[in-house]
Scaffold this motif. Structure first.
Motif, PDB file in Angstrom:
ATOM      1  N   PHE A  74       0.832  -1.200   0.000  1.00 45.83           N
ATOM      2  CA  PHE A  74       0.000   0.000   0.000  1.00 45.83           C
ATOM      3  C   PHE A  74       0.868   1.252   0.000  1.00 45.83           C
ATOM      4  O   PHE A  74       1.613   1.502   0.941  1.00 45.83           O
ATOM      5  N   ASP A  75       0.803   2.021  -1.073  1.00 47.49           N
ATOM      6  CA  ASP A  75       1.522   3.289  -1.177  1.00 47.49           C
ATOM      7  C   ASP A  75       0.578   4.421  -0.799  1.00 47.49           C
ATOM      8  O   ASP A  75      -0.587   4.427  -1.211  1.00 47.49           O
ATOM      9  N   PHE A  76       1.104   5.382  -0.040  1.00 44.24           N
ATOM     10  CA  PHE A  76       0.283   6.517   0.360  1.00 44.24           C
ATOM     11  C   PHE A  76       1.170   7.724   0.640  1.00 44.24           C
ATOM     12  O   PHE A  76       2.384   7.611   0.725  1.00 44.24           O
ATOM     13  N   GLN A 118       6.043  10.384   0.685  1.00 47.14           N
ATOM     14  CA  GLN A 118       5.596   9.135   0.062  1.00 47.14           C
ATOM     15  C   GLN A 118       6.056   7.956   0.908  1.00 47.14           C
ATOM     16  O   GLN A 118       7.232   7.838   1.221  1.00 47.14           O
ATOM     17  N   LYS A 119       5.113   7.089   1.299  1.00 47.43           N
ATOM     18  CA  LYS A 119       5.437   5.915   2.114  1.00 47.43           C
ATOM     19  C   LYS A 119       4.779   4.683   1.529  1.00 47.43           C
ATOM     20  O   LYS A 119       3.863   4.764   0.723  1.00 47.43           O
ATOM     21  N   SER A 120       5.254   3.533   2.005  1.00 46.30           N
ATOM     22  CA  SER A 120       4.714   2.253   1.580  1.00 46.30           C
ATOM     23  C   SER A 120       4.655   1.336   2.795  1.00 46.30           C
ATOM     24  O   SER A 120       5.616   1.245   3.552  1.00 46.30           O
ATOM     25  N   LYS A 121       3.525   0.665   2.980  1.00 44.70           N
ATOM     26  CA  LYS A 121       3.350  -0.302   4.062  1.00 44.70           C
ATOM     27  C   LYS A 121       2.802  -1.592   3.461  1.00 44.70           C
ATOM     28  O   LYS A 121       1.970  -1.565   2.556  1.00 44.70           O
ATOM     29  N   ILE A 122       3.250  -2.714   3.977  1.00 47.58           N
ATOM     30  CA  ILE A 122       2.795  -4.010   3.485  1.00 47.58           C
ATOM     31  C   ILE A 122       1.779  -4.588   4.457  1.00 47.58           C
ATOM     32  O   ILE A 122       2.042  -4.684   5.659  1.00 47.58           O
ATOM     33  N   PHE A 123       0.626  -4.952   3.917  1.00 46.34           N
ATOM     34  CA  PHE A 123      -0.465  -5.524   4.699  1.00 46.34           C
ATOM     35  C   PHE A 123      -0.577  -7.014   4.417  1.00 46.34           C
ATOM     36  O   PHE A 123      -0.496  -7.435   3.266  1.00 46.34           O
TER      37      PHE A 123
END
Length: 143
Positions: free
Chosen positions: A76-78, A85-90
């Motif tokens: 998930f990029d947000f 700009q960040k990215s988290k993995i769900f």
């Protein structure tokens, strides 16, 4: 019945391809999501579908069956309020109410084996319908 109980309590083996596809998503950013399924015949967790870099959250939701369980990881990029700009993995454990009880048990008992292999997941979501893993829920957890 004894075999079903044994499979449920032991969990399933995780194929090497599961970690490989995840690492490509995490480090190379060539995939947006990976969907995993349990193959009861081979007693293993396998890759079911891989979302390309242009696919988004809607395609992930469409890839999940309405009557069977699955696991999924989503990159998930947000953009934060600081305009960063960040990215988290769900990690999503999908267990719809219409799925078989046996499938729910197998997926619940095999989840930790897959999670150990997927190093770098930031958040976990357990969902029984699409409202529990809606885009707003994911965005809220990431921020």
């Amino acid at each position: 019945m004894a075999m079903a109980y044994k499979m449920a309590t032991e969990g399933m083996k995780v194929k090497e391809e599961c970690q490989r596809w995840f690492m490509e998503m995490k480090w190379k950013k060539v995939h947006r999501f990976v969907v995993y399924k349990i193959d009861e015949r081979s007693r293993a967790v396998l890759v079911d579908k891989v979302g390309g870099p242009g696919e988004g959250y809607d395609e992930l939701v469409a890839a999940l069956p309405t009557d069977d369980c699955r696991y999924a990881v989503f990159d998930f990029d947000f953009v934060t309020v600081d305009n960063c700009q960040k990215s988290k993995i769900f990690f999503i454990a999908w267990s719809p109410t219409a799925s078989r009880i046996r499938a729910k048990i197998l997926y619940a008992t095999s989840k930790q084996g897959l999670r150990r292999v997927l190093d770098g997941v930031h958040y976990e979501v357990q969902a029984t319908d699409s409202s529990e893993m809606g885009y707003d829920v994911i965005r809220g957890r990431a921020q």
